[in-house]
Design a protein around this motif. Sequence first.
Motif, PDB file in Angstrom:
ATOM      1  N   ASP A  43      -4.794  -2.622  12.283  1.00 33.02           N
ATOM      2  CA  ASP A  43      -3.462  -2.053  12.529  1.00 33.02           C
ATOM      3  C   ASP A  43      -2.889  -2.513  13.863  1.00 33.02           C
ATOM      4  OD1 ASP A  43      -3.426  -0.716  10.129  1.00 33.02           O
ATOM      5  OD2 ASP A  43      -4.203   1.160  10.940  1.00 33.02           O
ATOM      6  N   ASN A  49       0.559  -4.289  13.792  1.00 37.24           N
ATOM      7  CA  ASN A  49       1.720  -3.583  14.330  1.00 37.24           C
ATOM      8  C   ASN A  49       2.064  -3.962  15.762  1.00 37.24           C
ATOM      9  OD1 ASN A  49       2.066  -1.985  11.953  1.00 37.24           O
ATOM     10  ND2 ASN A  49       0.391  -0.670  12.611  1.00 37.24           N
ATOM     11  N   LYS A  66      -2.409  -3.561   1.018  1.00 37.18           N
ATOM     12  CA  LYS A  66      -1.900  -4.224   2.222  1.00 37.18           C
ATOM     13  C   LYS A  66      -2.646  -5.521   2.469  1.00 37.18           C
ATOM     14  CE  LYS A  66      -0.112  -2.705   6.669  1.00 37.18           C
ATOM     15  NZ  LYS A  66      -0.056  -1.583   7.618  1.00 37.18           N
ATOM     16  N   TYR A  97      14.458  -8.941   5.327  1.00 37.80           N
ATOM     17  CA  TYR A  97      14.346  -7.515   5.672  1.00 37.80           C
ATOM     18  C   TYR A  97      14.354  -6.647   4.411  1.00 37.80           C
ATOM     19  CZ  TYR A  97      14.804  -7.702  10.782  1.00 37.80           C
ATOM     20  OH  TYR A  97      14.587  -7.888  12.122  1.00 37.80           O
ATOM     21  N   TYR A 104       7.349  -2.333   1.195  1.00 39.71           N
ATOM     22  CA  TYR A 104       6.749  -1.098   1.705  1.00 39.71           C
ATOM     23  C   TYR A 104       6.993   0.062   0.731  1.00 39.71           C
ATOM     24  CZ  TYR A 104       5.344  -2.670   6.365  1.00 39.71           C
ATOM     25  OH  TYR A 104       4.710  -3.279   7.407  1.00 39.71           O
ATOM     26  N   ASP A 156       4.622   3.050   1.321  1.00 37.02           N
ATOM     27  CA  ASP A 156       4.651   3.488   2.717  1.00 37.02           C
ATOM     28  C   ASP A 156       6.094   3.842   3.062  1.00 37.02           C
ATOM     29  OD1 ASP A 156       4.675   3.741   5.471  1.00 37.02           O
ATOM     30  OD2 ASP A 156       3.296   2.079   5.826  1.00 37.02           O
ATOM     31  N   ASN A 211       7.496   5.574   5.512  1.00 43.63           N
ATOM     32  CA  ASN A 211       7.956   5.483   6.900  1.00 43.63           C
ATOM     33  C   ASN A 211       8.364   4.059   7.260  1.00 43.63           C
ATOM     34  OD1 ASN A 211       7.591   8.239   7.544  1.00 43.63           O
ATOM     35  ND2 ASN A 211       5.407   7.922   7.829  1.00 43.63           N
ATOM     36  N   ASN A 212       7.532   3.085   6.909  1.00 40.22           N
ATOM     37  CA  ASN A 212       7.878   1.697   7.226  1.00 40.22           C
ATOM     38  C   ASN A 212       9.040   1.201   6.362  1.00 40.22           C
ATOM     39  OD1 ASN A 212       6.328   0.452   9.407  1.00 40.22           O
ATOM     40  ND2 ASN A 212       4.543   0.999   8.190  1.00 40.22           N
ATOM     41  N   ILE A 238      12.116   2.417   8.154  1.00 39.14           N
ATOM     42  CA  ILE A 238      12.387   1.615   9.353  1.00 39.14           C
ATOM     43  C   ILE A 238      13.130   0.334   8.996  1.00 39.14           C
ATOM     44  CG2 ILE A 238      11.275   0.208  11.136  1.00 39.14           C
ATOM     45  CD1 ILE A 238       9.090   2.388  11.273  1.00 39.14           C
ATOM     46  N   ASN A 239      12.695  -0.348   7.949  1.00 41.72           N
ATOM     47  CA  ASN A 239      13.309  -1.631   7.599  1.00 41.72           C
ATOM     48  C   ASN A 239      14.668  -1.460   6.924  1.00 41.72           C
ATOM     49  OD1 ASN A 239      11.409  -4.115   8.107  1.00 41.72           O
ATOM     50  ND2 ASN A 239      10.080  -2.402   7.525  1.00 41.72           N
TER      51      ASN A 239
END
Length: 910
Positions: free
Chosen positions: A328, A332, A364, A547, A554, A560, A562-563, A566-567
């Motif tokens: 990670d 990250n 992943k 993007y 994700y 996922d 949360n990610n 974000i994107n």
Amino acid sequence: MVFIIAGCSFERRTKFNRAMQNLTAHYNILYNANELLRQKQETYAGSYIDSYDRILSVYRDTVVHGTASDKELDAAIIKANTIINEKEQSRYVGDAYLVLGKANFLAGKFFDAVEFFSYVIRSFPKEISLTQQAAAWKVRALLYLNNTREARLALDTVYKNVNPKKTIPADVYAANLQYDINTKNYVDAEAAAKKAILYCKNNNQKLRWTFILGQLQELNHKNNEAIISYTRIVKSNAEFEMAFNANLNRIRIEDMRNGIKMNRTSLLLSLLKNENNKDFQDQIYYQVAQLYQVNKDINNAIKYYKLSVRNSSKNQNQKGLSYLRMADIDFNDKADYVNAKKYYDSTLTNLSPNYPGYQIIQKKSNNLQVLVDKLQIIAHEDTLQMLAGLDEKTRSARIDNMVNAQILQQQVITANNNSIAAATKPLNNTNATPTGKPATGSSFYFYNATAVSQGYNDFKRIWGGRKLEDDWRRSSKQSNNTVINNNTNVAQQNVPSITDPDAVLPADMRKNKTDVSAGNYRNNLLQNLPLTPALLAQSNARIYNAYLDIANFYRDILEDKNNAIINYELLLTNFPDDPNKPSVYYNLYRLYSDIDVAKSNEYKNRLVKIYPESIFAKVIIDPDYSKKLDDADSRFYASYNIVYDLYRQKKYSQVISVTDSLLKQYPNNKLLVQLYYLRAIAGGHLETIAPFRADLQQMINNYPNDQLITPLVKQHLAYIDANSTELAAQTYVIMDSDTTGAFFSPPIAYQKETVYNRNRTFTPVVDKPVVKPAEQAGIKDRPPVKVASTTFNLRDSTNYYFVINVSTGTTDLASSRFGIGQFNRANFQANAIKHQLKNAGRDNQLIYMGRFYSLDAVKKYARAIIPLLPQIMKIPNDKYSFFIITQENLDKLADKKLLDNYIDYYQQTY
């Protein structure tokens, strides 16, 4: 005669008989049955391994059960059936059914266990203590079946009858505790834990639940209360491992002790001095690393994670967790995706498949290349746009600096490769003999230290770091190095296993696939600078699509949220004028619904207010709109198939007229560009080059972001530009008699290739990857984890196909195959990938694409085509699925049963 009379007398329903049956049932049969169950539970608890890095399970149940019958459990079942069949007058029949339920539970037969417990609850409602026990065990069984809805109903029912003054409800609260933990309702779980502890009379269970209470209080941000719970464990007579972990957790969260500020790192490291903690050093180092990572001290965090791995000898899960944290960090914080891939692979090798989140880590790791490719596109385009924004002099100087950095990097890589090659060269001499002299005058081998050392090194090089134990030769044993045969190629003998991602790779494996010369690097930068508004728009489109692909990846693949959020929000920030905002708003509305209701409503209100006519707003406003939309799509697919049938029949004028009508009927359909394409190709059979070229250019202008048709149209235009003189001399730009016209119009069925091509030039728009055998790259795919199967196998590892399984045997798939052909032509060299059709029984049609020569190649194809399948397939989404298969296994799919069996095999294997 006396025995017969006595036997008959015991069957009569008399007070004496009831008393005798109660006596024998309770103190003989039932007691022994419960004793067998108690011993079995103690055996399971003794072999149960706790994972203190996550919330402990409420009971130390065994999860994995063998298929063979268990003689102790069978004996308990026989005794219970004896009471049911022979002691039916006793009051212990309900207890006997409870024994049957417990025995089935302990045997892993949870469905049967639920039925027995339900029977006890229904049939003996007045025996409150009995029914409460049955309800608690029923909830536990339902949780193993992942049936949380029924478990909640069972708990609600039993709570109506709980009377703490007359019954012992500890197990009921404990079952409720496990339910709340499984559903991640940690606030309610904390309350249930306190109740279970309050009524618990078993000291060992009470200590276990107190530890769980501390873990829950931590999750609920009640550190002071958690410290109190952990301190109770430390000061109790709890087993050493639990007390150690309680102390470890207490140190990790304790800021002050007796009014003095605590140095948690020093306190944790001080635990290493205690000889009793020798087996727990990996956990101590891991906790220290966690503290450093929280404080953003990444270098020290990595240092202690590596120490944790190095000192992990028994706890494989702990080693896997340390690898996961380093993966990670690389992913990250460092954006070092190559190293992250190694650590994720090592995580999967060491971590138990039952570990929470294991499947996400696996996804992943398996799909990391997708993220890497997209992130590299973003970084590359950002760099080009930065350079384009500079004046000529500054830009030239900046490019010079970048080229110099590239040269320096190549020199470092070359030097490292040469050093590694020199260092590993002596090891490749498998025929080397010991050159050292004996330490003593004796010729006995084991008295010669040099010979022993040489022998040890040779053994370790060939067999790996294996322990001295039975069956040490077995290939299934895990080792620190790759196990090889004596005849294995020397070049492969020093390849480290993925279990050690920090091992140094041989020089031939360290070559960077992106290595380019300084001259090529400079030319690549200069040729791709977006110096015009049109080129800048194309660059922005590539960044936007990258993007979007990352956000969708994700959301759909890794799940996922949360990610993904974000994107999607990065899209809104970086592209404020994005025409696809309704889609982004809708995704954020759905993603936030389980995380932040206020944010979810914010995006919902934006969508409905600003874009009320969008499909996404209508779906929110009208719950039935999706069904209406599906019906509309079905009608469009039917219309498209009509047009395509006309095209197959070469009725080009009718194609144009029907298409014009459909364009008015479906002005906003997402697949409209495909109708335009059919119309343009049909027109190419009736018109000259100029109007045909104009039609193609119009499609690019109207649909610049389309990923299926637009790339293909660009190829057509490149072909026209390269052959404009010859095409202009023809009556029509596409001639039915001209086989090269197939470049514009993919053939309806594969025909024999012809050598007649009029020497025309085929100019690709961009270089597309060509699927090649893995042997050409000198790389062998690592096969997926094998699953035992009597029908299917992984032997055929160089013949892979991507398959679309259509669950209807009557639908004409010609138009869908036409779309697949469009995708293949836009992304691969001519005839590199073919698509064919076969039936798997009466109700399934399989479109299979290939051949691919490696698993990586077919996965890359799958990742490219799957996002476009909704556009390609002219059937409803719920009518098709997809999978990867080898040629050998594909040949076996003769009917639906075999197809279903393979899909199960595929889901477990790939």
